[in-house]
Design a protein around this motif. Sequence first.
Motif, PDB file in Angstrom:
ATOM      1  N   ILE A   1       0.803  -1.199  -0.075  1.00  0.00           N
ATOM      2  CA  ILE A   1       0.100   0.053  -0.048  1.00  0.00           C
ATOM      3  C   ILE A   1       0.704   1.292  -0.016  1.00  0.00           C
ATOM      4  CG2 ILE A   1      -1.799   1.320   1.326  1.00  0.00           C
ATOM      5  CD1 ILE A   1      -2.717  -1.337   2.088  1.00  0.00           C
ATOM      6  N   VAL A   2       1.957   1.105   0.755  1.00  0.00           N
ATOM      7  CA  VAL A   2       3.009   2.583   1.054  1.00  0.00           C
ATOM      8  C   VAL A   2       3.552   2.596  -0.353  1.00  0.00           C
ATOM      9  CG1 VAL A   2       4.864   3.138   2.151  1.00  0.00           C
ATOM     10  CG2 VAL A   2       3.106   2.101   3.394  1.00  0.00           C
TER      11      VAL A   2
ATOM     12  N   SER B   1       2.268   1.775  -3.322  1.00  0.00           N
ATOM     13  CA  SER B   1       1.423   2.121  -4.366  1.00  0.00           C
ATOM     14  C   SER B   1       1.202   3.467  -4.118  1.00  0.00           C
ATOM     15  CB  SER B   1       0.282   1.350  -4.462  1.00  0.00           C
ATOM     16  OG  SER B   1       0.553  -0.146  -4.382  1.00  0.00           O
ATOM     17  N   SER B   2       1.020   4.006  -2.992  1.00  0.00           N
ATOM     18  CA  SER B   2       0.792   5.529  -2.714  1.00  0.00           C
ATOM     19  C   SER B   2       1.966   6.294  -3.153  1.00  0.00           C
ATOM     20  CB  SER B   2       0.561   5.705  -1.223  1.00  0.00           C
ATOM     21  OG  SER B   2       1.446   5.300  -0.356  1.00  0.00           O
ATOM     22  N   TRP B   3       3.022   5.960  -2.959  1.00  0.00           N
ATOM     23  CA  TRP B   3       4.555   6.712  -3.352  1.00  0.00           C
ATOM     24  C   TRP B   3       4.419   6.829  -4.931  1.00  0.00           C
ATOM     25  CZ3 TRP B   3       8.433   4.447   0.228  1.00  0.00           C
ATOM     26  CH2 TRP B   3       8.489   4.800   1.574  1.00  0.00           C
TER      27      TRP B   3
ATOM     28  N   MET C   1       2.023   6.619  -7.082  1.00  0.00           N
ATOM     29  CA  MET C   1       0.678   7.278  -7.437  1.00  0.00           C
ATOM     30  C   MET C   1       1.039   8.754  -7.277  1.00  0.00           C
ATOM     31  SD  MET C   1      -2.727   5.600  -6.601  1.00  0.00           S
ATOM     32  CE  MET C   1      -2.521   4.063  -5.765  1.00  0.00           C
ATOM     33  N   THR C   2       1.816   9.151  -6.134  1.00  0.00           N
ATOM     34  CA  THR C   2       2.156  10.560  -5.805  1.00  0.00           C
ATOM     35  C   THR C   2       3.054  10.975  -6.694  1.00  0.00           C
ATOM     36  OG1 THR C   2       1.658  10.185  -3.567  1.00  0.00           O
ATOM     37  CG2 THR C   2       2.842  12.007  -4.139  1.00  0.00           C
TER      38      THR C   2
ATOM     39  N   CYS D   1       3.768  10.110  -9.914  1.00  0.00           N
ATOM     40  CA  CYS D   1       3.145  10.123 -11.083  1.00  0.00           C
ATOM     41  C   CYS D   1       2.397  11.870 -11.351  1.00  0.00           C
ATOM     42  CB  CYS D   1       2.010   9.327 -11.653  1.00  0.00           C
ATOM     43  SG  CYS D   1       2.716   7.558 -11.841  1.00  0.00           S
ATOM     44  N   ASN D   2       1.696  11.716 -10.384  1.00  0.00           N
ATOM     45  CA  ASN D   2       1.295  13.292  -9.917  1.00  0.00           C
ATOM     46  C   ASN D   2       2.216  14.328 -10.053  1.00  0.00           C
ATOM     47  OD1 ASN D   2      -1.431  12.223  -9.909  1.00  0.00           O
ATOM     48  ND2 ASN D   2      -1.578  12.136  -7.813  1.00  0.00           N
TER      49      ASN D   2
END
Length: 53
Positions: free
Chosen positions: A10-11, A13-15, A17-18, A20-21
């Motif tokens: 989860i961590v 994946s969130s990194w 996604m961040t 990419c943004n």
Amino acid sequence: MKTVALIVAIVASSWAMTGCNTWAGVKEDVKDAGQATGKGIKKAGEKIQDVAK
């Protein structure tokens, strides 16, 4: 053990996604800066032409 792996996934994946943004934001900022620079060069060229007349 599965809980730790899930938390790590989860961590990560969130990194991702961040990141990419953030990269999309950087590209947009560079695009805006390039356009602003182009407008500045155009205005400078117009001023030089006015002075040369």
